[in-house]
Design a protein around this motif. Structure first.
Motif, PDB file in Angstrom:
ATOM      1  N   UNK A   9       0.849  -1.184   0.000  1.00 13.10           N
ATOM      2  CA  UNK A   9       0.000   0.000   0.000  1.00 13.10           C
ATOM      3  C   UNK A   9       0.885   1.234   0.000  1.00 13.10           C
ATOM      4  N   UNK A  10       0.807   2.019  -1.065  1.00 14.73           N
ATOM      5  CA  UNK A  10       1.638   3.210  -1.205  1.00 14.73           C
ATOM      6  C   UNK A  10       0.772   4.435  -0.960  1.00 14.73           C
ATOM      7  N   UNK A  11       1.077   5.183   0.096  1.00 16.52           N
ATOM      8  CA  UNK A  11       0.343   6.405   0.425  1.00 16.52           C
ATOM      9  C   UNK A  11       0.928   7.551  -0.393  1.00 16.52           C
ATOM     10  N   UNK A  62       3.382   0.585   2.928  1.00 17.29           N
ATOM     11  CA  UNK A  62       3.079  -0.476   3.873  1.00 17.29           C
ATOM     12  C   UNK A  62       3.281  -1.815   3.171  1.00 17.29           C
ATOM     13  N   UNK A  63       4.075  -2.680   3.797  1.00 19.06           N
ATOM     14  CA  UNK A  63       4.368  -4.002   3.238  1.00 19.06           C
ATOM     15  C   UNK A  63       3.782  -5.038   4.185  1.00 19.06           C
ATOM     16  N   UNK A  64       2.645  -5.629   3.753  1.00 25.03           N
ATOM     17  CA  UNK A  64       1.932  -6.603   4.609  1.00 25.03           C
ATOM     18  C   UNK A  64       1.712  -6.036   6.007  1.00 25.03           C
ATOM     19  N   UNK A  65       1.353  -4.739   6.062  1.00 21.78           N
ATOM     20  CA  UNK A  65       1.021  -4.107   7.329  1.00 21.78           C
ATOM     21  C   UNK A  65       2.159  -3.395   8.022  1.00 21.78           C
ATOM     22  N   UNK A  66       3.380  -3.570   7.552  1.00 19.64           N
ATOM     23  CA  UNK A  66       4.540  -2.904   8.153  1.00 19.64           C
ATOM     24  C   UNK A  66       4.897  -1.671   7.336  1.00 19.64           C
ATOM     25  N   UNK A  67       4.973  -0.509   7.999  1.00 17.59           N
ATOM     26  CA  UNK A  67       5.191   0.754   7.302  1.00 17.59           C
ATOM     27  C   UNK A  67       6.682   1.051   7.123  1.00 17.59           C
ATOM     28  N   UNK A  68       7.038   1.588   5.959  1.00 16.47           N
ATOM     29  CA  UNK A  68       8.419   1.958   5.660  1.00 16.47           C
ATOM     30  C   UNK A  68       8.444   3.362   5.064  1.00 16.47           C
ATOM     31  N   UNK A  69       9.435   4.157   5.461  1.00 14.42           N
ATOM     32  CA  UNK A  69       9.661   5.455   4.834  1.00 14.42           C
ATOM     33  C   UNK A  69      10.417   5.255   3.525  1.00 14.42           C
ATOM     34  N   UNK A  70      10.144   6.143   2.560  1.00 15.78           N
ATOM     35  CA  UNK A  70      10.810   6.079   1.261  1.00 15.78           C
ATOM     36  C   UNK A  70      11.461   7.421   0.950  1.00 15.78           C
TER      37      UNK A  70
END
Length: 218
Positions: A134-136, A143-151
């Motif tokens: 999921x890309x905000x 979000x990768x399988x519910x885990x959020x990452x900064x880009x």
């Protein structure tokens, strides 16, 4: 589908913009001189015009001034090699909705096109979703399988390009032009570097290397 008129006499730039906007889902027509650009803009068939100022046959400022004088509501992004404050002010006061100087990055142009078209379209999609990703588009986080990452900015642009074209093989040249813009170095390994960065955040198995062709989001 939004229709965009590209009024640009430099064929290299016109082709670059036409291909990029076409890949982003827009219907694109190119006009290579002022009279043709004005005629197309008057037709009422276009939602937005990317207008070069230095067109042969008729100056872009004159085209813009005449269109606005006629009450033509077409959205206009002025794209020009002239970058002085006076020219910028002239363009905006003449009725331009936005102003970009050459050279430019295609991802920035695309963002501005989408922004100028949003009032005439359904509300913008805030999140891209593809198979557990999921890309905000506002916060630029994934979000990768519910885990959020900064880009980073480039990681975000690369992730957006993949997620708008799932299962499609994107060549190195396509990614260079769409994410890094017009003035990319064809000898650079920047695509490989950023694909590696993105894989580290979303999972190495999600982006497939298609030998001799490019990369694909599986």
């Amino acid at each position: 589908m939004s229709r965009i008129l590209v009024a640009e006499d430099e064929m290299r730039i016109a082709s670059f913009v036409e291909k990029g906007l076409g890949a982003a889902g827009f219907a694109v027509t190119v006009a290579a001189d002022g009279p043709a650009a004005f005629a197309h803009a008057q037709s009422g068939q276009f939602d937005l015009m990317i207008l070069d100022i230095g067109l042969p046959g008729r100056d872009g400022f004159d085209i813009l001034r005449t269109l606005r004088g006629e009450g033509n509501p077409i959205a206009v992004i002025v794209l020009t090699a002239r970058d002085s404050a006076a020219d910028t002010l002239h363009g905006l006061e003449g009725g331009a909705d936005d102003y970009m100087s050459k050279p430019f990055r295609f991802d920035e142009l695309l963002a501005r096109v989408r922004l100028r078209l949003k009032d005439g379209q359904p509300g913008p999609v805030g999140t891209l979703r593809v198979r557990g990703l999921e890309l905000d588009l506002k916060t630029r986080r994934i979000s990768v399988d519910g885990t959020m990452h900064d880009l980073s900015a480039r990681e975000f642009a690369l992730a957006e390009e993949f997620m708008r074209h799932p299962d499609q093989v994107l060549s190195r040249e396509q990614l260079l032009s769409r994410v890094w813009g017009l003035d990319f170095d064809p000898g650079s390994n920047v695509v490989e570097v950023y694909v590696r960065y993105l894989r580290a955040k979303i999972g190495a198995d999600r982006i497939e290397t298609v030998r001799g062709m490019g990369y694909r989001l599986k």
